[in-house]
Design an enzyme around this catalytic site. Structure first.
Site, PDB file in Angstrom:
ATOM      1  CB  SER A   1      -2.289 -48.034 -23.305  1.00  0.00           C
ATOM      2  OG  SER A   1      -1.149 -48.837 -23.523  1.00  0.00           O
TER       3      SER A   1
ATOM      4  CE1 TYR B   1      -0.306 -44.255 -26.899  1.00  0.00           C
ATOM      5  CE2 TYR B   1       0.390 -46.157 -25.624  1.00  0.00           C
ATOM      6  CZ  TYR B   1      -0.513 -45.551 -26.482  1.00  0.00           C
ATOM      7  OH  TYR B   1      -1.614 -46.240 -26.909  1.00  0.00           O
TER       8      TYR B   1
END
Length: 258
Positions: free
Chosen positions: A148, A161
């Site tokens: 990501s 995250y």
């Protein structure tokens, strides 16, 4: 130049988180390039439905599915017991499964942030290690990890995250160097906002959506198929000299200046 460099005929790919979103799109892309695909996801009913849809879309391919929660170390082992029993071998691993619980840093419980690492990092590391004996049997095989942009820069998806995806990117680089001599290429993709079920809640806020679009030079949200195309390229023989890379699929987000 051989057209086979742009095909995956005869190869077997394992795709995790394969029932919806990016994982489902990756499975379809690989099937379209001639690979047989092994699907793994937690939701058994959704997984079965996706398997049936893919079998209808690609009737000449072999599509198999195994329900497993990859946050559970024992179920990770069960996936590879299943693959051994199938006897299909393995040339491609796509670590797509992931989770997020957005919180301010001080609001995470120990269980919450540790669970993010269990799903986003530890599961991928285990699967890479379990897959290695199968992948290294071939002159050329491939692992692609779905990271990501949050592992590269700060975005508003929570520190847990972001940390986990940064770890996944570094794992990609280390394994690429360590396993190159074994014929195993290891790469990653780093999506920005992609139109999936997971992002639908955040993107339903029109003000937030406007902010996302404003910071995205291409001026739109990405589609799962656009991530899948990048993943598929990294699996192809045409990408045979590419390893240790992280390709951003972000509409230019990471390159945005002022």
């Amino acid at each position: 130049m051989s057209a086979n460099r742009w095909r995956l005929d005869g190869q077997v790919a394992l795709v995790t988180g394969a029932s919806v979103g990016i994982g489902r799109a990756v499975a379809a892309e690989l099937l379209g390039l001639g690979a047989d695909v092994l699907l793994v996801a937690r939701d058994g009913a959704q997984l079965e439905a996706s398997q049936q849809e893919l079998e209808e879309q690609f009737p000449d391919a072999d599509v198999r599915a195994f329900p497993a929660d990859l946050a559970d170390p024992e179920q990770r082992r069960e996936v590879f017991d299943w693959i051994e029993d199938l006897g299909t071998g393995l040339q491609i691993l796509v670590n797509n499964v992931g989770a997020n619980t957005p919180r301010p840093a001080l609001d995470y419980s120990d269980e919450e942030w540790r669970a993010l690492f269990e799903t986003n990092v530890f599961s991928a590391f285990d699967l890479c290690r379990f897959a290695f004996p199968l992948l290294s049997q071939h002159a050329a095989s491939s692992i692609v990890n779905v990271g990501s942009v949050s592992g590269l820069v700060h975005v508003r998806t929570g520190v847990g995250y972001g940390m986990s995806k940064a770890a996944l990117h570094q794992m990609t680089r280390n394994l690429a160097c360590e396993w190159a001599e074994d014929g195993v290429r290891v790469n990653a993709v780093a999506p920005w906002y992609i139109r999936t079920r997971r992002t639908s809640g955040a993107l339903a806020d029109p003000d937030y959506l406007d902010e996302v679009i404003e910071r995205t030079p291409m001026g739109r949200i990405g589609e799962p198929e656009e991530v899948a195309s990048a993943v598929a390229f990294l699996c192809l023989p045409a990408a045979s000299y590419v390893t240790g890379e992280c390709i951003a699929v972000d509409g230019g987000f990471l390159r945005y200046g002022f």
